[in-house]
Scaffold this motif. Structure first.
Motif, PDB file in Angstrom:
ATOM      1  N   ILE A 187       0.850  -1.194   0.000  1.00  0.00           N
ATOM      2  CA  ILE A 187       0.000   0.000   0.000  1.00  0.00           C
ATOM      3  C   ILE A 187       0.881   1.238   0.000  1.00  0.00           C
ATOM      4  CG2 ILE A 187      -1.903   1.166   1.170  1.00  0.00           C
ATOM      5  CD1 ILE A 187      -1.969  -1.648   2.834  1.00  0.00           C
ATOM      6  N   GLY A 188       0.570   2.185  -0.849  1.00  0.00           N
ATOM      7  CA  GLY A 188       1.290   3.451  -0.886  1.00  0.00           C
ATOM      8  C   GLY A 188       0.447   4.555  -0.291  1.00  0.00           C
ATOM      9  N   THR A 189       1.085   5.454   0.467  1.00  0.00           N
ATOM     10  CA  THR A 189       0.359   6.575   1.056  1.00  0.00           C
ATOM     11  C   THR A 189       1.329   7.705   1.368  1.00  0.00           C
ATOM     12  OG1 THR A 189      -1.382   7.121   2.654  1.00  0.00           O
ATOM     13  CG2 THR A 189       0.518   5.878   3.488  1.00  0.00           C
ATOM     14  N   GLY A 190       0.805   8.831   1.869  1.00  0.00           N
ATOM     15  CA  GLY A 190       1.617  10.013   2.121  1.00  0.00           C
ATOM     16  C   GLY A 190       2.156  10.073   3.529  1.00  0.00           C
ATOM     17  N   ALA A 191       3.318  10.689   3.660  1.00  0.00           N
ATOM     18  CA  ALA A 191       3.972  10.824   4.960  1.00  0.00           C
ATOM     19  C   ALA A 191       3.216  11.773   5.873  1.00  0.00           C
ATOM     20  CB  ALA A 191       5.401  11.325   4.765  1.00  0.00           C
ATOM     21  N   GLY A 192       3.083  11.393   7.137  1.00  0.00           N
ATOM     22  CA  GLY A 192       2.475  12.253   8.140  1.00  0.00           C
ATOM     23  C   GLY A 192       0.969  12.341   8.081  1.00  0.00           C
ATOM     24  N   THR A 193       0.334  11.478   7.283  1.00  0.00           N
ATOM     25  CA  THR A 193      -1.109  11.556   7.090  1.00  0.00           C
ATOM     26  C   THR A 193      -1.875  10.629   8.027  1.00  0.00           C
ATOM     27  OG1 THR A 193      -1.024   9.824   5.403  1.00  0.00           O
ATOM     28  CG2 THR A 193      -0.767  12.099   4.637  1.00  0.00           C
ATOM     29  N   THR A 194      -3.189  10.830   8.065  1.00  0.00           N
ATOM     30  CA  THR A 194      -4.026   9.895   8.827  1.00  0.00           C
ATOM     31  C   THR A 194      -3.983   8.508   8.207  1.00  0.00           C
ATOM     32  OG1 THR A 194      -6.018  10.423   7.527  1.00  0.00           O
ATOM     33  CG2 THR A 194      -5.605  11.732   9.515  1.00  0.00           C
ATOM     34  N   PHE A 195      -3.726   8.458   6.893  1.00  0.00           N
ATOM     35  CA  PHE A 195      -3.641   7.159   6.212  1.00  0.00           C
ATOM     36  C   PHE A 195      -2.452   6.358   6.743  1.00  0.00           C
ATOM     37  CE2 PHE A 195      -4.507  10.647   3.110  1.00  0.00           C
ATOM     38  CZ  PHE A 195      -5.878  10.620   3.251  1.00  0.00           C
ATOM     39  N   GLU A 196      -1.305   7.022   6.859  1.00  0.00           N
ATOM     40  CA  GLU A 196      -0.112   6.357   7.394  1.00  0.00           C
ATOM     41  C   GLU A 196      -0.379   5.861   8.811  1.00  0.00           C
ATOM     42  OE1 GLU A 196       4.583   7.194   8.504  1.00  0.00           O
ATOM     43  OE2 GLU A 196       3.293   8.874   7.960  1.00  0.00           O
ATOM     44  N   LYS A 197      -1.007   6.708   9.611  1.00  0.00           N
ATOM     45  CA  LYS A 197      -1.246   6.318  11.000  1.00  0.00           C
ATOM     46  C   LYS A 197      -2.198   5.124  11.080  1.00  0.00           C
ATOM     47  CE  LYS A 197      -2.740   7.793  15.519  1.00  0.00           C
ATOM     48  NZ  LYS A 197      -3.261   8.876  16.389  1.00  0.00           N
ATOM     49  N   THR A 198      -3.270   5.160  10.283  1.00  0.00           N
ATOM     50  CA  THR A 198      -4.236   4.062  10.291  1.00  0.00           C
ATOM     51  C   THR A 198      -3.573   2.745   9.900  1.00  0.00           C
ATOM     52  OG1 THR A 198      -6.109   5.520   9.798  1.00  0.00           O
ATOM     53  CG2 THR A 198      -6.348   3.183   9.227  1.00  0.00           C
ATOM     54  N   LEU A 199      -2.804   2.777   8.827  1.00  0.00           N
ATOM     55  CA  LEU A 199      -2.163   1.557   8.335  1.00  0.00           C
ATOM     56  C   LEU A 199      -1.121   1.030   9.320  1.00  0.00           C
ATOM     57  CD1 LEU A 199      -1.732   2.606   4.611  1.00  0.00           C
ATOM     58  CD2 LEU A 199      -3.299   0.851   5.484  1.00  0.00           C
ATOM     59  N   GLN A 202      -2.803  -0.462  12.540  1.00  0.00           N
ATOM     60  CA  GLN A 202      -3.536  -1.703  12.319  1.00  0.00           C
ATOM     61  C   GLN A 202      -2.691  -2.789  11.646  1.00  0.00           C
ATOM     62  OE1 GLN A 202      -6.716  -2.191  13.412  1.00  0.00           O
ATOM     63  NE2 GLN A 202      -6.443  -0.179  14.381  1.00  0.00           N
ATOM     64  N   ARG A 203      -1.387  -2.601  11.660  1.00  0.00           N
ATOM     65  CA  ARG A 203      -0.500  -3.506  10.941  1.00  0.00           C
ATOM     66  C   ARG A 203      -0.650  -4.968  11.391  1.00  0.00           C
ATOM     67  NH1 ARG A 203       4.083  -2.238   7.998  1.00  0.00           N
ATOM     68  NH2 ARG A 203       4.104  -0.117   8.796  1.00  0.00           N
ATOM     69  N   GLY A 204      -1.069  -5.189  12.619  1.00  0.00           N
ATOM     70  CA  GLY A 204      -1.157  -6.552  13.140  1.00  0.00           C
ATOM     71  C   GLY A 204      -2.420  -7.315  12.786  1.00  0.00           C
ATOM     72  N   VAL A 205      -3.368  -6.665  12.071  1.00  0.00           N
ATOM     73  CA  VAL A 205      -4.647  -7.349  11.822  1.00  0.00           C
ATOM     74  C   VAL A 205      -4.482  -8.582  10.938  1.00  0.00           C
ATOM     75  CG1 VAL A 205      -6.010  -5.245  12.139  1.00  0.00           C
ATOM     76  CG2 VAL A 205      -5.211  -5.865   9.841  1.00  0.00           C
ATOM     77  N   CYS A 206      -3.509  -8.544  10.045  1.00  0.00           N
ATOM     78  CA  CYS A 206      -3.338  -9.684   9.134  1.00  0.00           C
ATOM     79  C   CYS A 206      -2.789 -10.898   9.878  1.00  0.00           C
ATOM     80  CB  CYS A 206      -2.417  -9.291   7.979  1.00  0.00           C
ATOM     81  SG  CYS A 206      -3.140  -8.036   6.887  1.00  0.00           S
TER      82      CYS A 206
END
Length: 318
Positions: A187-199, A202-206
């Motif tokens: 997954i690609g996303t922007g630095a410092g964003t809510t997207f980065e924080k969410t991902l 939740q990194r352990g869900v898989c």
């Protein structure tokens, strides 16, 4: 907010960024580091300037601190990324355009002040507010519980998080409602964003689901995310709903919007306790009342993200 993560942070050189201008024009989100869009980008806003007729409202201007009224200026740290939020239609040596630009300019006119806009990368603006470098910041900043600990917000639109893939991709074809759908993907996303924080959070869900973890690649320039998608270095992009929807509407972008994942209020950002917040809130509400706000959103195709009233520090959407 510059949030920690394990992603790869990619900073393009100026020369490389210029070489990628055709792609950068199609990049999807205002929540990212400033990246110029090429002249002639297919934004096609409705004709007319809804900000031109805005006039100062003395009763609202009076809400500003006396020193600000005397100076007649506000310093705004502005992250200029891509349409429809904020972008450079004619190069970085010309004024930026976009929904966020128009709303901020209209607010300034209601308050009877001029904006001193200072371009800044997305991840640097929120930390700089506390030092007094800027009076407020813009950059499609989503209101989150974590950010509310150190930042005040005055909301002006409702946007949020979504996903997109390259057109024709068979790796991911349905709306993402659970991050376990991303297991095994990059997954690609922007630095410092809510997207980065969410991902990252939740990194352990898989692993918990007995699946291969997803990988997160974090880019400091929004154009680099689209380039990575087109080159197959990432499988999916997480970015703003409005940005991804706009991008997918441009045939040359060759991306497909997979839909909304999580809605967030978006607002002007201030250091905690800033006396400016009530004045800007009143100005946004005046724009909503007199119809200017609706005309700005119609111009940029973001009417579906309209809010009924501006709030100071609303709770994060659940």
């Amino acid at each position: 907010m510059n949030l920690p993560g394990n992603g790869i942070r990619t900073r393009l050189s100026t020369a490389a960024a210029l070489a990628l201008l055709p792609l950068l024009a199609l990049t999807a989100c205002g929540s990212g580091a400033g990246t110029p869009a090429a002249a002639g980008a297919q934004v096609s806003p409705q004709a007319g300037d809804p900000v031109a007729a805005v006039r100062t409202v003395d009763s609202i201007a009076a809400l500003l601190p006396a020193d600000v009224r005397k100076a007649g200026t506000l310093r705004v740290g502005s992250s200029v990324g891509s349409p429809p939020a904020a972008y450079y239609p004619n190069g970085q040596d010309k004024p930026p355009a976009g929904q966020d630009i128009d709303i901020a300019d209209a607010v300034a006119k209601v308050l009877g002040v001029k904006l001193q806009r200072q371009d800044a990368s997305f991840e640097t603006i929120l930390p700089a507010l506390g030092s007094g470098k800027y009076d407020f910041g813009t950059g499609n900043f989503g209101v989150t519980t974590e950010r509310l600990k150190t930042i005040d917000f005055v909301t002006y639109i409702n946007d949020g998080q979504g996903f997109a893939v390259k057109t024709g991709s068979t790796t991911l074809t349905t709306q993402v409602s659970d991050l376990t759908q991303l297991c095994g993907l990059t997954i690609g996303t922007g630095a410092g964003t809510t997207f980065e924080k969410t991902l990252t959070a939740q990194r352990g869900v898989c692993a918990a689901a007995g699946k291969k973890p997803y990988e997160v690649k974090v880019f400091s320039e929004t154009g680099a995310v689209t380039t990575a998608l087109q080159q197959g270095r990432i499988d999916v992009v997480m970015s703003t709903i409005n940005g991804l929807r706009h991008q997918a509407a441009q045939p040359a972008a060759q991306t497909a919007f997979l839909g909304e994942y999580h809605r967030l209020d978006v607002g002007f950002a201030f250091k905690k306790g800033s006396p400016l917040a009530p004045a800007l809130q009143a100005a946004v509400n005046e724009l909503i009342r007199n119809g200017t706000y609706a005309r700005i959103l119609a111009k940029w195709g973001t009417t579906a993200s309209a809010i009924d009233t501006s709030q100071i520090n609303p709770a994060e959407h659940t």
